[in-house]
Design a protein around this motif. Structure first.
Motif, PDB file in Angstrom:
ATOM      1  N   GLY A 168      31.787   8.618 -26.657  1.00 52.66           N
ATOM      2  CA  GLY A 168      31.049   7.355 -26.782  1.00 52.66           C
ATOM      3  C   GLY A 168      29.551   7.551 -26.951  1.00 52.66           C
ATOM      4  O   GLY A 168      28.847   6.668 -27.452  1.00 52.66           O
ATOM      5  N   HIS A 169      29.076   8.732 -26.522  1.00 45.68           N
ATOM      6  CA  HIS A 169      27.640   8.989 -26.662  1.00 45.68           C
ATOM      7  C   HIS A 169      27.373  10.133 -27.641  1.00 45.68           C
ATOM      8  O   HIS A 169      26.311  10.744 -27.604  1.00 45.68           O
ATOM      9  CB  HIS A 169      26.986   9.162 -25.285  1.00 45.68           C
ATOM     10  CG  HIS A 169      27.120   7.887 -24.504  1.00 45.68           C
ATOM     11  ND1 HIS A 169      26.199   6.864 -24.583  1.00 45.68           N
ATOM     12  CD2 HIS A 169      28.138   7.433 -23.744  1.00 45.68           C
ATOM     13  CE1 HIS A 169      26.632   5.828 -23.867  1.00 45.68           C
ATOM     14  NE2 HIS A 169      27.808   6.148 -23.345  1.00 45.68           N
ATOM     15  N   ASN A 170      28.337  10.386 -28.521  1.00 41.09           N
ATOM     16  CA  ASN A 170      28.053  11.194 -29.711  1.00 41.09           C
ATOM     17  C   ASN A 170      27.182  10.361 -30.631  1.00 41.09           C
ATOM     18  O   ASN A 170      27.303   9.133 -30.672  1.00 41.09           O
ATOM     19  CB  ASN A 170      29.352  11.493 -30.480  1.00 41.09           C
ATOM     20  CG  ASN A 170      30.136  12.641 -29.884  1.00 41.09           C
ATOM     21  OD1 ASN A 170      29.746  13.204 -28.872  1.00 41.09           O
ATOM     22  ND2 ASN A 170      31.251  12.965 -30.507  1.00 41.09           N
TER      23      ASN A 170
ATOM     24  N   PRO B  23      18.610   2.150 -29.834  1.00 43.05           N
ATOM     25  CA  PRO B  23      18.526   2.891 -28.573  1.00 43.05           C
ATOM     26  C   PRO B  23      19.670   2.552 -27.616  1.00 43.05           C
ATOM     27  O   PRO B  23      20.105   1.409 -27.546  1.00 43.05           O
ATOM     28  CB  PRO B  23      17.195   2.434 -27.962  1.00 43.05           C
ATOM     29  CG  PRO B  23      16.515   1.608 -28.981  1.00 43.05           C
ATOM     30  CD  PRO B  23      17.502   1.215 -30.026  1.00 43.05           C
ATOM     31  N   CYS B  24      20.126   3.563 -26.883  1.00 46.22           N
ATOM     32  CA  CYS B  24      21.233   3.410 -25.928  1.00 46.22           C
ATOM     33  C   CYS B  24      20.689   3.597 -24.510  1.00 46.22           C
ATOM     34  O   CYS B  24      19.694   4.290 -24.317  1.00 46.22           O
ATOM     35  CB  CYS B  24      22.293   4.466 -26.233  1.00 46.22           C
ATOM     36  SG  CYS B  24      23.746   4.401 -25.187  1.00 46.22           S
ATOM     37  N   TYR B  25      21.377   3.051 -23.523  1.00 51.26           N
ATOM     38  CA  TYR B  25      20.938   3.219 -22.124  1.00 51.26           C
ATOM     39  C   TYR B  25      20.901   4.680 -21.707  1.00 51.26           C
ATOM     40  O   TYR B  25      20.215   5.075 -20.771  1.00 51.26           O
ATOM     41  CB  TYR B  25      21.826   2.404 -21.171  1.00 51.26           C
ATOM     42  CG  TYR B  25      23.180   3.018 -20.925  1.00 51.26           C
ATOM     43  CD1 TYR B  25      23.373   3.944 -19.899  1.00 51.26           C
ATOM     44  CD2 TYR B  25      24.284   2.696 -21.716  1.00 51.26           C
ATOM     45  CE1 TYR B  25      24.606   4.521 -19.680  1.00 51.26           C
ATOM     46  CE2 TYR B  25      25.515   3.261 -21.508  1.00 51.26           C
ATOM     47  CZ  TYR B  25      25.666   4.175 -20.484  1.00 51.26           C
ATOM     48  OH  TYR B  25      26.898   4.746 -20.273  1.00 51.26           O
ATOM     49  N   CYS B  26      21.650   5.530 -22.439  1.00 49.65           N
ATOM     50  CA  CYS B  26      21.731   6.943 -22.065  1.00 49.65           C
ATOM     51  C   CYS B  26      20.476   7.709 -22.483  1.00 49.65           C
ATOM     52  O   CYS B  26      20.333   8.883 -22.162  1.00 49.65           O
ATOM     53  CB  CYS B  26      22.967   7.589 -22.680  1.00 49.65           C
ATOM     54  SG  CYS B  26      22.837   7.916 -24.447  1.00 49.65           S
ATOM     55  N   GLY B  27      19.569   7.037 -23.219  1.00 54.74           N
ATOM     56  CA  GLY B  27      18.329   7.684 -23.615  1.00 54.74           C
ATOM     57  C   GLY B  27      18.327   8.168 -25.057  1.00 54.74           C
ATOM     58  O   GLY B  27      17.298   8.580 -25.578  1.00 54.74           O
TER      59      GLY B  27
ATOM     60  N   GLY C 249      21.651   5.512 -31.488  1.00 50.63           N
ATOM     61  CA  GLY C 249      22.738   5.515 -32.462  1.00 50.63           C
ATOM     62  C   GLY C 249      24.055   6.051 -31.947  1.00 50.63           C
ATOM     63  O   GLY C 249      24.895   6.529 -32.711  1.00 50.63           O
ATOM     64  N   CYS C 250      24.277   5.959 -30.627  1.00 51.26           N
ATOM     65  CA  CYS C 250      25.541   6.428 -30.043  1.00 51.26           C
ATOM     66  C   CYS C 250      26.721   5.612 -30.586  1.00 51.26           C
ATOM     67  O   CYS C 250      26.566   4.438 -30.935  1.00 51.26           O
ATOM     68  CB  CYS C 250      25.520   6.264 -28.524  1.00 51.26           C
ATOM     69  SG  CYS C 250      24.302   7.284 -27.705  1.00 51.26           S
ATOM     70  N   VAL C 251      27.897   6.238 -30.591  1.00 51.33           N
ATOM     71  CA  VAL C 251      29.142   5.548 -30.967  1.00 51.33           C
ATOM     72  C   VAL C 251      29.227   4.191 -30.252  1.00 51.33           C
ATOM     73  O   VAL C 251      29.521   3.162 -30.864  1.00 51.33           O
ATOM     74  CB  VAL C 251      30.373   6.423 -30.608  1.00 51.33           C
ATOM     75  CG1 VAL C 251      31.669   5.635 -30.747  1.00 51.33           C
ATOM     76  CG2 VAL C 251      30.413   7.678 -31.484  1.00 51.33           C
TER      77      VAL C 251
END
Ligand SMILES: [Zn+2]
Length: 312
Positions: free
Chosen positions: A176-178, A186-190, A193-195
């Motif tokens: 999911g965070h590939n 931007p994603c919460y993971c930092g 463009g994450c899946v």
């Protein structure tokens, strides 16, 4: 009451707990070979009251299970949001953020006086479907199973020969965070463009909103696309299909699993099982796609059942 307590299983029975953000559910399965559900109970997590309170709720649940069963097993499996960092021994990547940084395995073992096995909820989903759900039912010879959670978030779990593969850092299967596409933002993971930022339910709703200015729940967008009355809804679904194929092709190229099980609300969309397969076929490093892509059987119970399988 001795006889009813005996019916709650014995040393062969498997105990699992699904430690979710809103509820904590416990289950006792008869045995690994015959995983019939003997007992099930749930309590609210009340995560807003903090980490110590979550532990108290777990204790209450296990006390209840012990009272019903008349014994406490030596070993209990826990499915959690996020994952236990195997090297540092603390929780990470939990959307129930009060758990992050906490030595939860040690705390649970001390509090309960049992050995604890932990895995991410997507790992538990994959394990349950592999050993008890659709894979056991339809593909009993499958050795490598990839379980996908495609819903509000995007996660995944790998099961090989009936065991969850956790990984050196506890992140095996976390597709999911590939990286998938810059347009996800931007994603919460930092990262960007994450899946999850492209094909999760909220990402699809956001895309539709950005295109139309109308806020609609995913199920309405899906219905509008199916009835072919809203070109933007159709565009949203075709974009999902294309990126779903791209995202999943990475899994097929690296793991080449014997079967892929697609769970979660987005995973229910029919289009993923026809045009989605065409997209996947286009992006894998092969001329044909033999991988069975199937829906799960167990529904909401998969998490807790998979947690129980962690101990066998
Ligand atoms: Zn991310």
């Amino acid at each position: 009451m001795t006889s009813s307590k005996k019916s709650m299983g014995d040393e062969k029975s498997l105990w699992g707990v699904d430690l979710g953000g809103t509820k904590i559910e416990g289950v006792i399965l008869k045995s690994a070979a015959n995983p019939e559900v003997l007992f099930r109970h749930r309590l609210p997590t009340e995560a807003d009251q903090g980490y110590a309170h979550i532990l108290d709720q777990v204790k209450k649940l296990i006390d209840k299970m012990q009272a019903e069963a008349g014994y406490l097993p030596a070993h209990i499996g826990f499915g959690t949001p996020g994952t236990l960092d195997p090297k540092r021994g603390v929780m990470k990547n939990c959307n129930t953020v009060v758990m992050n940084g906490q030595p939860m395995k040690v705390d649970l073992e001390k509090m309960l006086g049992v050995r604890v096995e932990m895995a991410n909820d997507a790992d538990c989903f994959a394990l349950a479907e592999a050993r008890y759900g659709v894979v056991k039912d339809q593909f009993p010879d499958a050795r490598v199973v990839f379980g996908v959670i495609l819903g509000t978030g995007v996660g995944g779990g790998i099961v090989v020969d009936g065991k969850a593969i956790i990984g050196l850092q506890g992140i095996a299967g976390e597709w999911g965070h590939n990286f998938l596409d810059e347009s996800g933002g931007p994603c919460y993971c930092g990262k960007t463009g994450c899946v999850e930022k492209v094909i999760s339910g909220p990402a699809l709703e956001k895309y539709y909103f950005n295109e139309t200015g109308n806020k609609k729940p995913l199920k309405d967008i899906v219905a509008l696309a199916e009835s072919k009355v809203d070109p933007t809804a159709q565009k949203t679904m075709l974009r999902l299909v294309e990126f779903y194929g791209k995202a999943l092709s990475v899994i097929v190229n690296i793991l080449d699993p014997d079967v892929i099980v697609i769970g979660g609300g987005v995973g229910n969309i029919d289009l993923l099982y026809d045009r989605g397969l065409d997209a996947l076929r286009k992006y894998i490093f092969n001329t044909s796609l033999d991988t069975p892509i199937v829906r799960p059987l167990l529904g909401d119970s998969a998490g807790v059942i998979g947690a129980a399988f962690l101990v066998s």
